[in-house]
Design an enzyme around this catalytic site. Structure first.
Site, mmCIF file in Angstrom:
data_model
loop_
_atom_site.group_PDB
_atom_site.id
_atom_site.type_symbol
_atom_site.label_atom_id
_atom_site.label_comp_id
_atom_site.label_asym_id
_atom_site.label_seq_id
_atom_site.Cartn_x
_atom_site.Cartn_y
_atom_site.Cartn_z
ATOM 1 N N ASP A 77 -4.886 25.779 129.002
ATOM 2 C CA ASP A 77 -3.820 25.296 129.875
ATOM 3 C C ASP A 77 -2.533 26.259 130.244
ATOM 4 O O ASP A 77 -2.349 27.261 129.608
ATOM 5 C CB ASP A 77 -2.962 24.167 128.806
ATOM 6 C CG ASP A 77 -1.967 23.598 129.646
ATOM 7 O OD1 ASP A 77 -2.436 22.696 130.576
ATOM 8 O OD2 ASP A 77 -0.840 23.597 129.411
ATOM 9 N N ASN A 110 5.453 25.208 139.871
ATOM 10 C CA ASN A 110 5.423 24.428 141.163
ATOM 11 C C ASN A 110 6.655 24.045 141.599
ATOM 12 O O ASN A 110 6.939 24.258 142.888
ATOM 13 C CB ASN A 110 4.766 23.147 140.610
ATOM 14 C CG ASN A 110 3.210 23.344 141.071
ATOM 15 O OD1 ASN A 110 2.681 24.156 141.948
ATOM 16 N ND2 ASN A 110 2.209 22.395 140.266
ATOM 17 N N ASP A 146 -1.221 25.851 144.194
ATOM 18 C CA ASP A 146 -2.497 25.911 144.376
ATOM 19 C C ASP A 146 -3.245 27.325 144.375
ATOM 20 O O ASP A 146 -4.343 27.532 143.689
ATOM 21 C CB ASP A 146 -2.969 25.276 145.723
ATOM 22 C CG ASP A 146 -2.664 23.662 145.645
ATOM 23 O OD1 ASP A 146 -2.626 23.178 144.785
ATOM 24 O OD2 ASP A 146 -2.898 23.209 146.931
ATOM 25 N N GLU A 179 -3.480 21.587 135.527
ATOM 26 C CA GLU A 179 -3.583 22.809 135.073
ATOM 27 C C GLU A 179 -4.447 23.237 134.060
ATOM 28 O O GLU A 179 -4.221 24.342 133.198
ATOM 29 C CB GLU A 179 -2.027 23.584 135.067
ATOM 30 C CG GLU A 179 -1.280 22.983 133.892
ATOM 31 C CD GLU A 179 -0.544 21.750 134.171
ATOM 32 O OE1 GLU A 179 -1.105 20.882 135.211
ATOM 33 O OE2 GLU A 179 0.303 21.528 133.459
#
Ligand SMILES: [Mg+2]
Length: 432
Positions: A302, A310, A319, A346
């Protein structure tokens, strides 16, 4: 398959006789039967007429001044358009030698004078019927030949040993050999098959017998290039056993299937396996390790503090970050059997078949370092850049099957180890 029907026209009968009364008699017998009757009073006139029309049947008198019936028949057989027209000779001669001579020259039947109406009619009907059937058969055979010559599939005929006897133009085109060369080959030489050619027809006929070749049959052209094919073989029940083999080039079809597989198996953002494909791979790997008594390890990964990444840098940067991570994780694997997939958001997951826990931790450490080396800035991380946490779990089925009963249970353990790694400060590997 039903072939196109042939149009049946009014049959034409040519009557050749030097006696006008006989010509009249034959016309009176035949015309009421809806036959078109042509008359000739000599062999010479009959031969001249045959250069202009092609009757369906000829009634030929033998005794005539000028060239007689035998000579007329001999010359008639040399005219290409007339040589196949059935000829019934009409004779007062009943000597066996004359009758035999008529047949030897190519006549199909004879009637004797004086002409009997019913007999003349019966023989005329029989031979016109036979002629019509021959005509239909010839047309149908031409139609079949045209179809075989024009279809895009390869059609080959072989004997029971696979020796090729005939091919259609599509076969020449696909394999790059001319017909003469193909007819000196065995069907096995056109296919990417390693077995003995003499057994090959058996292999082709019994394709459900488990021969591995059938899983992905390939053809091989004159340049040695192989290509995927579909192949069907049927035995033809003729006087000698022979086989019709139909081959279809499915390169385009296979390419489309491969593309479709790629689309259904790949995560569009990161271009690694998607979750759906992971589920399939994981189930297969689990079964394989269970059967072959091998250990299997799984890594749950993770990205640390990805939500705040983000928020700070925007979703486009998010991305790009996931793409870079996926590539780094993928290149951290050194064996073909290992795989890494995007599990969702993620989260990533790696399957390492035949790998113990120490080996799996080593791979996890390589991945951790690979992500560090990407050095993607992250101001909310205490390390100043993007990091990941990894949970490792391993199953030795013989030893662990009471504790880890399924692939799902193993994944759950890796998830738990990941939770521990997060709880212990992130950017680390924990295992169970
Ligand atoms: Mg005569």
């Amino acid at each position: 398959m039903r072939l196109r029907k042939t149009v049946q026209r009014t049959p034409i009968v040519l009557v050749v006789d030097d006696t006008p009364a006989n010509l009249t008699l034959m016309r009176n017998i035949l015309e009421p039967q809806s036959y078109k009757v042509l008359l000739a009073t000599s062999g010479e006139k009959a031969l001249e007429l045959l250069t202009k029309v092609t009757p369906d049947l000829i009634m030929l008198d033998i005794m005539m001044p000028g060239i007689d019936g035998f000579e007329t028949l001999t010359r008639l057989k040399k005219i290409p358009s007339a040589k196949d027209i059935p000829v019934i000779f009409v004779t007062a001669k009943t000597a066996v030698s004359d009758i035999v001579r008529g047949f030897e020259l190519g006549a199909v039947d004879y009637i004797t004078k004086p002409i009997q109406r019913l007999e003349a009619l019966a023989r005329t009907k029989v031979h016109l019927k036979i002629q019509h059937l021959i005509h239909i058969e010839r047309i149908q055979s031409e139609q079949i030949k045209a179809i075989i010559n024009n279809i895009s599939d390869c059609v080959l005929v072989s004997n029971k040993n696979g020796a090729i006897e005939s091919v259609n133009p599509a076969t020449e085109h696909l394999f790059g050999y001319c017909e003469n060369i193909l007819c000196h080959k065995n069907i096995a030489e056109l296919l990417d098959y390693q077995g003995r050619p003499t057994d090959f027809i058996d292999v082709l006929l019994n394709h459900d017998s488990g021969d591995a070749w059938w899983q992905h049959p390939n053809g091989k052209n004159v340049k040695g290039k192989t290509f995927p094919i579909e192949i069907n073989v049927r035995e033809m029940y003729t006087h000698d056993p022979c086989f019709v083999i139909v081959i279809q080039d499915i390169s385009l079809h296979r390419h489309e299937i491969d593309q479709l597989h790629h689309l259904t198996e790949t995560d569009p953002l990161t271009n690694i396996n998607n979750r759906r494909h992971f589920e399939i791979l994981f189930a297969q790997s689990w079964q394989h390790c269970k059967r072959s008594n091998q250990m299997i390890s799984v890594l749950f990964l993770d990205v640390d503090h990805f939500k705040s990444f983000n928020d700070d840098y925007g979703h486009q940067a998010g991305d790009s970050c996931l793409q870079a991570i996926a590539t780094a994780l993928f290149t951290s694997l050194s064996r073909g059997v290992d795989s890494v997939s995007r599990y969702g958001g993620e989260e990533f997951v790696a399957i390492l078949p035949d790998t113990d826990n120490a080996g799996a931790r080593k791979v996890a450490q390589i991945m951790l370092e690979a992500i560090e080396q990407l050095n993607i800035p992250h101001k909310h991380s205490k390390y100043g850049h993007i990091t990941i946490s990894i949970g490792v779990a391993t199953c030795d089925y013989d030893a662990d099957h009471t504790r880890i009963k399924s692939a799902k249970a193993l994944l759950k353990l890796a998830d738990k180890a990941l939770y521990d790694a997060k709880a212990m400060g992130r950017n680390r590997v924990e295992h169970l």
